[in-house]
Scaffold this motif. Sequence first.
Motif, PDB file in Angstrom:
ATOM      1  N   CYS A 171      -6.509  -1.156  -6.790  1.00 35.06           N
ATOM      2  CA  CYS A 171      -7.219   0.007  -6.282  1.00 35.06           C
ATOM      3  C   CYS A 171      -6.343   1.246  -6.365  1.00 35.06           C
ATOM      4  CB  CYS A 171      -7.651  -0.258  -4.834  1.00 35.06           C
ATOM      5  SG  CYS A 171      -8.533   1.115  -4.089  1.00 35.06           S
ATOM      6  N   ARG A 225      -2.690  -1.257  -3.587  1.00 32.61           N
ATOM      7  CA  ARG A 225      -3.493  -0.038  -3.483  1.00 32.61           C
ATOM      8  C   ARG A 225      -2.601   1.200  -3.417  1.00 32.61           C
ATOM      9  NH1 ARG A 225      -6.399  -0.818   1.204  1.00 32.61           N
ATOM     10  NH2 ARG A 225      -4.918   0.351   2.432  1.00 32.61           N
ATOM     11  N   SER A 231      -3.617   5.264  -2.725  1.00 31.13           N
ATOM     12  CA  SER A 231      -4.782   6.102  -2.446  1.00 31.13           C
ATOM     13  C   SER A 231      -4.449   7.293  -1.556  1.00 31.13           C
ATOM     14  CB  SER A 231      -5.891   5.272  -1.787  1.00 31.13           C
ATOM     15  OG  SER A 231      -5.491   4.814  -0.523  1.00 31.13           O
ATOM     16  N   VAL A 279       0.833  -1.199   0.000  1.00 31.30           N
ATOM     17  CA  VAL A 279       0.000   0.000   0.000  1.00 31.30           C
ATOM     18  C   VAL A 279       0.871   1.253   0.000  1.00 31.30           C
ATOM     19  CG1 VAL A 279      -1.693   1.311   1.342  1.00 31.30           C
ATOM     20  CG2 VAL A 279      -1.839  -1.171   1.280  1.00 31.30           C
TER      21      VAL A 279
END
Length: 121
Positions: free
Chosen positions: A81, A61, A63, A40
């Motif tokens: 994502c 991911r 984000s 992440v």
Amino acid sequence: MSEEVHLRNCPKLRLFLRQLGKVATSLKVLTIGEARWLKVVEDFPFLCDNLSIIGCNSLKRISNLPQLRDLCVARYPNLRCVKEFGSLQQLWLGVAMQDVSSLWVAGLQGQHWMSTHGDFV
């Protein structure tokens, strides 16, 4: 704090990124390469110019980068994502990212104007 940080093959990267995101108020460019265990990249509210991540096979991911203008991604077979980019203007996709990126590029384009470029790596 430097305006640019470049990391490659850093074994403690997950912990370092969490701390960096909290204190890096003047960070403009972040480059991450060959971080095999990184899953992440998120919560960099001040990162504003460019994020480049290349060869992080476990990354799933990216984000919450509200000020980021350019995102460069390559060699992520598991990236599923990518969201929460309020200022993204350009997305650079590496070779063979079309299949994976089809899961999230439309959502990014729906948030704001953005140009997409392919095959940079």
